[in-house]
Design a protein around this motif. Structure first.
Motif: not given
Length: 236
Positions: A36-38, A64-72, A78-81, A83-87
């Protein structure tokens, strides 16, 4: 890279190159070679696969649609990172879905399916006996595949798609927060679940599945692991 909220994944018509890049990146993320974060630079990915930025962007959009990547905006992908709440939400979702999947699978499971599950457990055990990062990644993937096989046997294509995403997201969560011992315990729990499946004991199989998910979540901590560079992770 910008991804419009108005775009649906069904609007994308990627070519074979975009699908191949998506699959390679997805496998690297799920296998924990990309943590995550890469950052996933369009130019670097394009150079590695000899593909245009348009093709790379299509692959990243699918992830991104799968939630594995986020776009900023103005920063890239970036590889999705999580949060503890999302976990916690990932495992809460699995608790809602997987007991029902187990019950549905028991109604449809065949002798051939049981043999396939036994083979899968043998694969898990084989990876557990090996050492090194590659074996560890293979072990974690094999553990996730057990749950995906259950969803496949259940025969509900929609649930199977949900589980495919949840298992992938679980791998991200484990990459960020998990310790290294849970899958070995999970292997024994998989065997107990399989025994209940073979006896067609839906109540026990569902209870074992909930215990198993609780066990995986209880293993989570806040330690962050170092990942590989993009080029080394993809090995292309």
């Amino acid at each position: 890279m910008q991804i419009s909220d108005k775009i649906s994944p069904f609007d994308l018509v990627p070519d074979d190159r975009a699908l191949a890049i998506r699959e390679a990146l997805r496998n690297a993320i799920v296998d924990r070679r990309l943590v995550p974060g890469t950052k996933l630079s369009e130019s670097e990915v394009g150079a590695l696969f000899d593909a245009s930025r348009t093709v790379v962007r299509a692959a990243l959009q699918m992830l991104a649609f799968e939630g594995l990547v986020r776009a900023e905006r103005n920063r890239g992908a970036f590889v999705s990172n999580p949060t503890p709440e999302e976990a916690r939400q990932v495992f809460a979702s699995r608790r809602l879905l997987e007991p029902g999947i187990v019950t549905a699978a028991i109604e449809r499971i065949t002798s051939a399916d049981l043999d396939a599950f036994r083979h899968q457990l043998q694969e898990e055990a084989r990876y557990m006996s090996e050492h090194g990062p590659a074996a560890r990644r293979a072990e974690i993937k094999a553990s996730g595949d057990f749950h995906l096989m259950l969803a496949s046997v259940a025969g509900n294509a929609i649930l199977q798609r949900f589980m495919d995403e949840l298992v992938a997201r679980s791998s991200l969560v484990i990459a960020l927060y998990g310790s290294t011992g849970v899958s070995r315990c999970g292997h024994g729990e998989h065997g107990e679940i399989l025994d209940a499946l073979e006896r067609r004991d839906a109540v026990r199989a569902s209870a074992l599945m909930l215990h198993h998910i609780d066990h995986i979540e209880a293993d989570l901590d806040l330690r962050v692991r170092e990942g590989l560079a993009l080029k080394d992770a993809l090995d292309v």
